[in-house]
Every structure is written in C-alpha cells, then in structure tokens.
Design a protein around this motif. Structure first.
Motif, mmCIF file in Angstrom:
data_model
loop_
_atom_site.group_PDB
_atom_site.id
_atom_site.type_symbol
_atom_site.label_atom_id
_atom_site.label_comp_id
_atom_site.label_asym_id
_atom_site.label_seq_id
_atom_site.Cartn_x
_atom_site.Cartn_y
_atom_site.Cartn_z
ATOM 1 N N GLU A 99 -15.043 56.467 -47.615
ATOM 2 C CA GLU A 99 -13.640 56.660 -48.026
ATOM 3 C C GLU A 99 -13.388 58.121 -48.402
ATOM 4 O O GLU A 99 -12.387 58.722 -48.019
ATOM 5 C CB GLU A 99 -13.320 55.772 -49.232
ATOM 6 C CG GLU A 99 -12.983 54.343 -48.850
ATOM 7 C CD GLU A 99 -12.833 53.442 -50.087
ATOM 8 O OE1 GLU A 99 -12.844 52.229 -49.889
ATOM 9 O OE2 GLU A 99 -12.739 53.973 -51.226
ATOM 10 N N ARG B 290 -10.893 60.900 -46.611
ATOM 11 C CA ARG B 290 -9.825 61.641 -47.297
ATOM 12 C C ARG B 290 -9.964 63.142 -47.073
ATOM 13 O O ARG B 290 -9.005 63.879 -47.156
ATOM 14 C CB ARG B 290 -9.876 61.359 -48.807
ATOM 15 C CG ARG B 290 -9.235 60.030 -49.182
ATOM 16 C CD ARG B 290 -9.448 59.722 -50.653
ATOM 17 N NE ARG B 290 -8.575 60.481 -51.531
ATOM 18 C CZ ARG B 290 -8.603 60.384 -52.856
ATOM 19 N NH1 ARG B 290 -9.440 59.573 -53.447
ATOM 20 N NH2 ARG B 290 -7.786 61.089 -53.592
ATOM 21 N N THR C 274 -5.325 68.649 -54.581
ATOM 22 C CA THR C 274 -4.856 67.308 -54.926
ATOM 23 C C THR C 274 -3.934 67.424 -56.131
ATOM 24 O O THR C 274 -4.317 68.015 -57.150
ATOM 25 C CB THR C 274 -6.044 66.389 -55.286
ATOM 26 O OG1 THR C 274 -6.940 66.338 -54.183
ATOM 27 C CG2 THR C 274 -5.568 64.981 -55.618
ATOM 28 N N GLU D 149 -2.602 67.110 -50.921
ATOM 29 C CA GLU D 149 -2.726 65.663 -51.128
ATOM 30 C C GLU D 149 -1.908 65.282 -52.358
ATOM 31 O O GLU D 149 -2.036 65.913 -53.405
ATOM 32 C CB GLU D 149 -4.203 65.302 -51.361
ATOM 33 C CG GLU D 149 -4.425 63.836 -51.712
ATOM 34 C CD GLU D 149 -5.896 63.511 -51.982
ATOM 35 O OE1 GLU D 149 -6.714 64.445 -52.134
ATOM 36 O OE2 GLU D 149 -6.210 62.310 -52.062
ATOM 37 N N GLN E 182 -1.646 62.513 -54.971
ATOM 38 C CA GLN E 182 -2.406 61.356 -55.447
ATOM 39 C C GLN E 182 -1.534 60.551 -56.399
ATOM 40 O O GLN E 182 -1.028 61.092 -57.382
ATOM 41 C CB GLN E 182 -3.669 61.831 -56.162
ATOM 42 C CG GLN E 182 -4.529 60.700 -56.678
ATOM 43 C CD GLN E 182 -5.708 61.213 -57.456
ATOM 44 O OE1 GLN E 182 -6.715 61.614 -56.908
ATOM 45 N NE2 GLN E 182 -5.567 61.232 -58.763
ATOM 46 N N GLN F 212 -1.628 64.331 -47.095
ATOM 47 C CA GLN F 212 -2.221 63.050 -47.477
ATOM 48 C C GLN F 212 -1.510 62.451 -48.672
ATOM 49 O O GLN F 212 -1.184 63.164 -49.631
ATOM 50 C CB GLN F 212 -3.678 63.250 -47.864
ATOM 51 C CG GLN F 212 -4.610 63.251 -46.683
ATOM 52 C CD GLN F 212 -6.038 63.419 -47.156
ATOM 53 O OE1 GLN F 212 -6.419 64.489 -47.612
ATOM 54 N NE2 GLN F 212 -6.808 62.376 -47.067
ATOM 55 N N SER G 178 -2.430 59.455 -51.301
ATOM 56 C CA SER G 178 -3.483 58.510 -51.690
ATOM 57 C C SER G 178 -2.992 57.723 -52.893
ATOM 58 O O SER G 178 -2.522 58.319 -53.863
ATOM 59 C CB SER G 178 -4.752 59.238 -52.121
ATOM 60 O OG SER G 178 -5.044 60.275 -51.240
#
Ligand SMILES: C[S@@+](CC[C@H](N)C(=O)[O-])C[C@H]1O[C@@H](n2cnc3c(N)ncnc32)[C@H](O)[C@@H]1O
Ligand code: SF4
Ligand code: SF4
Length: 389
Positions: free
Chosen positions: A8, A12, A160, A205, A207, A232, A234
C-alpha cells in the motif's frame, strides 16, 4: 509493517519509483534478500530513513504526543523545547552516509517539519544527494508567498497535507489549534506555484483522516483535490485514542505470535528512525510517548551522531530486532529479549491493545471527547467506551 502495508505504501509513492538509481534499487533487492533469509546482520542500508528533524509542533491533535494533557500522566510528562532541532550540519552528515544506497528520507515523525526553520535547506541537501524527500504536514501556518515558493523549489519529492475536514468546526475536533483556511490556502498556492514555475515536483497528496463527524466532507475534499491538481487523495479511518494509551505498560501482552515463513515486521530490515538528537529507534509504531517523556522507557538502539549510521544499523539491538521479528517466539528461549524495544509490540505479540484503541470506524468523537470552555477537546473523565482518561 507487513507485506500488505508495504505494498500500500509503495503504491501511494509509485511516482517516485522510476526516479530510483540502480544503487538504490540494488540496495532494496539486497534488503529483500536478507529479509527472506531472516538475516540478523545485513549488508544493505535502510531503504527509508525517517529523520525526525524536530519533534516540535504548532498543534495539539488529540491522537498525538502534543495533545492537551488534561490530567493524563504520560502526556503531562512529555517534554518539548525550542532547542529540540537537528542542525543542518548534523543532517548533512547523515545524508552523506546514506546517499547512493537509501532511496528515501522522510523528514518527520512526531512533530511538524514545517516548524523547522531549515527544512527547505535540508530538502535541498537530500535531493542533491539523489534521495527522494517526503514531508507530511498539518500546513496550518501563516506562510508568506516567498516561503511557499521556497518549499516548491526545495527539491521536495512528495508533500502530504493533512486535511481532516473542510469546515473549521469539524476539522478542529481533532486538529486542535489548526486553521483549515490556512491549510487550504497554502495547499492551493503550492499547487499554483508549482504550475507557474513549471515544476513536476513536489507531488502533492491530500490526506483525509475520516471520523464519523467529517464523513460528509470526504467527497467535497476529494473534488477539491482534483480541482487543485493534487495527484493523490488518501483517506483512512482515524484514531480517537492517544498514542500514550498504546504504550506497552498500558495493556496486557499475552504471548508472542507463532513463527511464519517471513518476518512479521519489515521495519528492522528496511527502515530506520533517527530522532532530532541522533538517537535511533527501529520504527514509529511502538513506545511513541516514551520517546519524549522524562524518564520514559525509550529503549533507543544507539546514536547516529556518536557512531556511524552503518554501525547502529548492524549493532546488537538491531540484530535482536531482526531476530525477534523473524520469529517472535524466540523471546520464550531468550528472556533477556523482553528488555528489547520490540517487546510487547502488537505486530509480533498477541496483546490486549485493542481494549485501549478507539478507531473512528467504530466510535464517534462524542463518545470519547467533549469541548471544554475554551472550545478545545477534552477527554471525558471516563469515556462511554470504558477507556480511562
Ligand atoms: C504525528 S504526525 C507528524 C506529521 C505532521 N505533523 C502531520 O500531522 O502530518 C504523523 C502522522 O500521523 C497522522 N495522524 C494524525 N492524527 C491522526 C489520527 N487521529 N489517526 C491516525 N493518524 C493520525 C498524521 O496525519 C501523519 O500522517
Ligand atoms: S500536526 Fe502532526 S505532530 Fe502536530 S500535533 Fe498534529 S499529529 Fe501531532
Ligand atoms: S516495535 Fe519492532 S516489531 Fe513492532 S513495529 Fe516496531 S520494529 Fe516492528
């Protein structure tokens, strides 16, 4: 970390993979070879080094070592001081030792890396040495335009940003002291500046930590991420407990897990955590509160400023870690391993840690917290799930 978590995590970070050098790929392969053979001494270097450049933070999130103590003894005993920062020179010495072998440095563990005044310079040093550089931040800072530009130009590979809600009311239930307007402004500007400067990196990303109270904002956040050009999104369920609830002296350890074909945790073969003061531990999953507690049972493996990274990586404590994760039942034959960092870890022992855990897919914030008179979350004296405050 086991096979599923590793796959995983790799997925990512998939856009980094083609940037790895032959030396970094070879290092990973040698590490995997040692893992499969359950070797205690390894000739590879850690593929990922987490460097906690500073444990200081501007927020007091409910899960964290920085949470308002509200009478919790372990949290009362946490100590953070402005001087808790790695210097650029100390950082450079680490990078010089791991360059060419280690693939990635992750510049945070228990604090917010954006609080470190030399973060951008450190990113540049690591990037120039051919390392992928990852940072995770709450991004709730009143940054000026030049700082945001400096972040974009720093050489950072992956940023992130934690966006656990779009409305201030929901966001601040767990991100205590944070301002979602600042987070979103900074993220938007970083995305725009990256475009204006014609840069491909940092990859971005968003999150989103899910709780029952912010579920209705997940899809709007996902759409916002797409609109901003964030690569991304997440999302995963958050914790409503605090790290301090999961210290090994807070739950029963029943027995080591039975031996399996592969080691049951990959951290000791692939990763290393170096704290701001050079102390080394194998992971950031266990004994977290102890790392910042006065008189805490931190059980560090060595110090990367006092000896080389390579020396610590194959020292007795690291070899013991690889022995324990390769077959946790070894602690029955070697009782002195009960003094090791990994003793009592839920990854390799059957434990009752779940009694102290409050995951948001099963529990609501209101079961565990209430707002105090200042509008900050306070653990209920005894939450309705039975977890003591
Ligand atoms: C301790 S933080 C340090 C980095 C940075 N300050 C941040 O918050 O991202 C490390 C990780 O914990 C995650 N985290 C924060 N609150 C959490 C929660 N309630 N449940 C699970 N993970 C959480 C953060 O999002 C981050 O990925
Ligand atoms: S922003 Fe990160 S380090 Fe800071 S209190 Fe929250 S979880 Fe902890
Ligand atoms: S304490 Fe040891 S077994 Fe547990 S996650 Fe960390 S390295 Fe793995």
């Amino acid at each position: 970390m086991n096979t599923r978590v590793m796959i995983e995590t790799t997925w990512r970070r998939r856009h980094w993979l083609f940037r790895l050098s032959p030396g970094q790929i070879w290092n990973y392969l040698v590490g995997a070879f040692h893992l499969v053979l359950k070797r205690e001494r390894v000739s590879s270097f850690p593929g990922v080094v987490k460097i906690d450049i500073s444990p200081i933070c501007n927020l007091s999130c409910t899960v964290c070592v920085h949470a308002d103590p509200n009478g919790n003894d372990a949290l009362e005993r946490q100590r953070f001081a402005p001087g808790h920062k790695m210097t650029v020179e100390q950082f450079r010495k680490i990078i010089d030792q791991i360059a060419g072998k280690t693939a990635t440095v992750s510049l945070y563990t228990w604090g917010d890396p954006m609080t470190h005044p030399d973060l951008d310079e450190m990113c540049r040093i690591a990037a120039d040495a051919g390392l992928q550089v990852h940072v995770s931040t709450n991004f709730s800072f009143g940054f000026k335009e030049d700082r945001l530009r400096s972040i974009v130009e720093s050489g950072l590979t992956h940023l992130t940003v934690c966006v656990d809600g779009l409305s201030q009311e929901k966001y601040q239930k767990t991100r205590v002291g944070g301002r979602i307007d600042r987070v979103l402004h900074n993220l938007r500007r970083v995305a725009e500046l990256r475009k204006e400067l014609g840069r491909e990196y940092p990859k971005l990303e968003m999150q989103y930590i899910k709780y029952q109270h912010n579920l209705d904002e997940v899809e709007p956040a996902r759409r916002l991420a797409a609109e901003l050009g964030v690569e991304q999104f997440s999302d995963f369920w958050g914790a409503l407990h605090n790290y301090a609830d999961r210290e090994p002296d807070q739950y029963e350890t029943l027995r080591p897990k039975p031996n399996q074909l592969l080691p049951q945790c990959y951290w000791p073969h692939f990763s290393m955590v170096i704290k701001y003061n050079g102390d080394v531990i194998p992971c950031c999953e266990h004994r977290m509160a102890a790392q910042h507690m006065e008189g805490g049972d931190a059980r560090v493996f060595g110090n990367a400023f006092e000896t080389s990274v390579a020396e610590v990586w194959n020292n007795e404590e690291y070899q013991k870690a690889r022995r324990i994760v390769s077959n946790p039942e070894v602690v029955n034959r070697e009782p002195e391993l009960r003094k090791h960092f990994c003793d009592g870890c839920f990854v390799i022992f059957d434990t009752e840690i779940q009694k102290n855990s409050r995951w948001a897919n099963r529990h609501r914030w209101e079961e565990v917290f209430e707002m105090d008179e200042r509008g900050r979350p306070r653990r209920k004296p005894k939450d309705v799930t039975g977890l003591p405050a």
